[in-house]
Design an enzyme around this catalytic site. Structure first.
Site, PDB file in Angstrom:
ATOM      1  N   CYS A 290       5.914   0.008  -4.156  1.00  0.00           N
ATOM      2  CA  CYS A 290       7.113   0.223  -4.998  1.00  0.00           C
ATOM      3  C   CYS A 290       6.626   0.909  -6.262  1.00  0.00           C
ATOM      4  O   CYS A 290       6.421   0.275  -7.274  1.00  0.00           O
ATOM      5  CB  CYS A 290       7.832  -1.075  -5.317  1.00  0.00           C
ATOM      6  SG  CYS A 290       7.223  -2.548  -4.548  1.00  0.00           S
ATOM      7  N   GLY A 294       5.633   5.066 -11.901  1.00  0.00           N
ATOM      8  CA  GLY A 294       4.421   5.795 -11.590  1.00  0.00           C
ATOM      9  C   GLY A 294       3.205   5.501 -12.438  1.00  0.00           C
ATOM     10  O   GLY A 294       2.148   6.095 -12.219  1.00  0.00           O
ATOM     11  N   GLU A 315       8.657   4.923  -3.029  1.00  0.00           N
ATOM     12  CA  GLU A 315       9.670   4.519  -4.011  1.00  0.00           C
ATOM     13  C   GLU A 315      11.047   4.693  -3.391  1.00  0.00           C
ATOM     14  O   GLU A 315      11.349   5.750  -2.835  1.00  0.00           O
ATOM     15  CB  GLU A 315       9.539   5.338  -5.293  1.00  0.00           C
ATOM     16  CG  GLU A 315      10.664   5.156  -6.287  1.00  0.00           C
ATOM     17  CD  GLU A 315      10.914   3.714  -6.681  1.00  0.00           C
ATOM     18  OE1 GLU A 315      12.100   3.313  -6.697  1.00  0.00           O
ATOM     19  OE2 GLU A 315       9.923   2.997  -6.948  1.00  0.00           O
ATOM     20  N   CYS A 416       5.807  -8.602 -13.565  1.00  0.00           N
ATOM     21  CA  CYS A 416       5.804  -8.717 -15.022  1.00  0.00           C
ATOM     22  C   CYS A 416       6.654  -9.926 -15.403  1.00  0.00           C
ATOM     23  O   CYS A 416       7.634  -9.810 -16.130  1.00  0.00           O
ATOM     24  CB  CYS A 416       6.341  -7.444 -15.660  1.00  0.00           C
ATOM     25  SG  CYS A 416       6.034  -7.403 -17.430  1.00  0.00           S
TER      26      CYS A 416
END
Length: 487
Positions: A290, A294, A315, A416
């Site tokens: 995924c 970038g 993606e 994250c």
């Protein structure tokens, strides 16, 4: 003696009374536009603000002022709304959203910026009159005058005097469920819940700008230095990192050419951990499942090219795939044929190409609760339902990666977010599901791999995974778990 110079506020001549400003200066106008775009278009401030600054040709002090005002309001919204609830004689839900943003802007200038009280009030009245109409300007004037004369600490102590999660949520401007989730995450990863306040404070502190020097394209030593516009020092943790002390990194030739990128050190370590893990046998085909937008793909691609390997970046969103192509173009330029970008669903790659790759990165979509320093609006957009709602996607992506990697190869699962339901539990579930499909895999001692990449990084171990923290490491709260397919 006159007060400090403030963008858009003309210092009155000595002896001339001037307490009302009818012109809205460009810096405040940009901040207001950013807040409205975030509220009405689900925009991200980090994308909207640079565009507006370029359009309005703002730089220097004006750009810094607009940035602090917009981001400060987005970070402090919870505290400011609790304060406004005590100052406004009607429910905040009855106020026009634009008026509410003007009031928040005024409070941030009064309580958290070095703006004289009269300037903060008068310019907020001007913003209200220009952008939401003359009627609400009287309300803005009255409310902000009531708020002046006390600092943010005094007001926060009044509206949130306790030490429970509810008061911490108001005092440090996080939704209550986020405060609870972060407290639980600290405990789950072996940290003292007493660190919670430090973590909340770190979330409200602007992140330092870090650069990643792409291997083979640039070097940290080439970035470090000082000129008339930009000062750059060495990074703290990542061996590929440099730190922008001051100035616009876009002025650096390496950044403009894509040979170095603005990238948090935590994100850099995700890519470097996957690259540092031992694989058994060949090491030729790498996959970013995924890849948008970038950043990690660029660091992986450059590292892979330096080892004679190639990276495939997948993606699902076409516009994000375009961003990945832009990020990988400098690598392709120096190492043709080593990168490929595909538009596709990462959940389908494992079935389509079983056992085809040696290293796979799953940088899974998540709530982003580990990056609130950079995307402060995310705390107000996400809900507790997102924690459970994203879990099936995260498990499916990791399952696809385990199918796509060959026996002896390695998968890195990263988010994250430090929340257990997005980190350790996802890996546990995916490993169990893989075993039912006949895919054997096991966790790797990720802290041991981290020790090879960054010797002595403190407080990052979380069982067999790695958990970084804003308040401890100065990075986003990245979680990384390395998994090896064994058969």
């Amino acid at each position: 003696m006159t007060g400090p110079s403030v963008p858009g506020v003309r210092t009155p001549r000595r002896g001339v009374k001037q307490d009302r400003f009818t012109r809205v200066d460009p810096a405040r106008a940009v901040a207001f536009e950013v807040l409205r775009a975030v509220a009405t278009q689900d925009a991200y401030a980090n994308l909207v603000l640079p565009k507006l600054l370029r359009e309005k040709r703002l730089g220097g002090r004006d750009a810094a002022f607009a940035t602090e005002l917009a981001y400060g309001v987005l970070r402090g919204r919870g505290t400011y709304d609790a304060l406004l609830a005590t100052l406004v004689d009607r429910p905040l839900a009855d106020l026009d959203d634009g008026v509410l943003d003007v009031l928040r802007m005024g409070l941030h200038q009064l309580l958290a910026m070095r703006v004289p009280d009269h300037a903060a009030v008068a310019t907020s009245v001007a913003v209200a009159r220009t952008h939401v109409g003359g009627g609400p300007s009287g309300l803005v004037n009255a409310v902000l005058r009531k708020a002046s004369g006390r600092d943010l600490t005094e007001w926060a102590a009044q509206v949130a005097p306790g030490e429970g999660d509810d008061d911490l949520a108001v005092r440090y401007s996080h939704p209550q469920w986020v405060v609870r989730s972060l407290r639980e995450a600290l405990r789950a990863h072996g940290h003292d819940a007493g660190e919670l306040v430090d973590l909340l404070v770190a979330d409200n502190t602007p992140a330092h700008v870090a650069l990643a020097a792409l291997p083979g394209l640039s070097a940290v030593d080439d970035l470090v230095g000082r000129d008339a516009h930009v000062e750059v020092g060495t990074g703290r943790w990542s061996p590929a990192a440099a730190h922008v002390v001051h100035g616009d990194p876009g002025r650096l030739a390496a950044v403009r050419a894509g040979r170095a990128r603005v990238q948090d050190e935590g994100s850099q370590l995700v890519a470097l951990l996957l690259a540092a893990a031992d694989v058994e046998g060949r090491d030729e085909r790498w996959l970013d499942l995924c890849a948008g937008p970038g950043g990690k793909a660029a660091l992986l691609a450059a590292t892979a090219a330096g080892r004679g390997a190639a990276l495939t970046a997948v993606e699902v969103a076409p516009h994000r795939a375009d961003l990945v192509r832009q990020a990988l173009a400098p690598v392709e330029a120096v190492a043709p044929g080593t990168v490929e970008v595909r538009v596709g669903d990462g959940r389908e790659v494992g079935a389509a190409e079983p056992g085809a790759y040696d290293r796979v990165l799953v940088d899974a979509p998540c709530t982003g609760l580990g990056a609130l320093r950079r995307r402060p609006e995310a705390r107000w957009r996400r809900t507790p339902a997102d924690l459970g709602g994203l879990a099936p996607l995260q498990r499916d992506l990791l399952g696809s990666a385990l199918d796509a990697v060959r026996p002896g190869g390695v998968v890195a699962y990263a988010t994250c977010s430090p929340v257990l339901s997005e980190t350790r539990l996802v890996v546990d579930d995916a490993l169990k599901a893989a075993a039912k499909r006949g895919v054997a895999a096991e966790r790797i001692d990720t802290p041991a791999v981290l020790e090879r990449v960054v010797p002595g990084l403190p407080g990052a171990g979380a069982g067999l995974g790695v958990q970084l923290w804003p308040h401890t490491h100065g990075t986003d709260a990245m979680h990384v778990a390395l998994v090896r397919r064994t058969g």
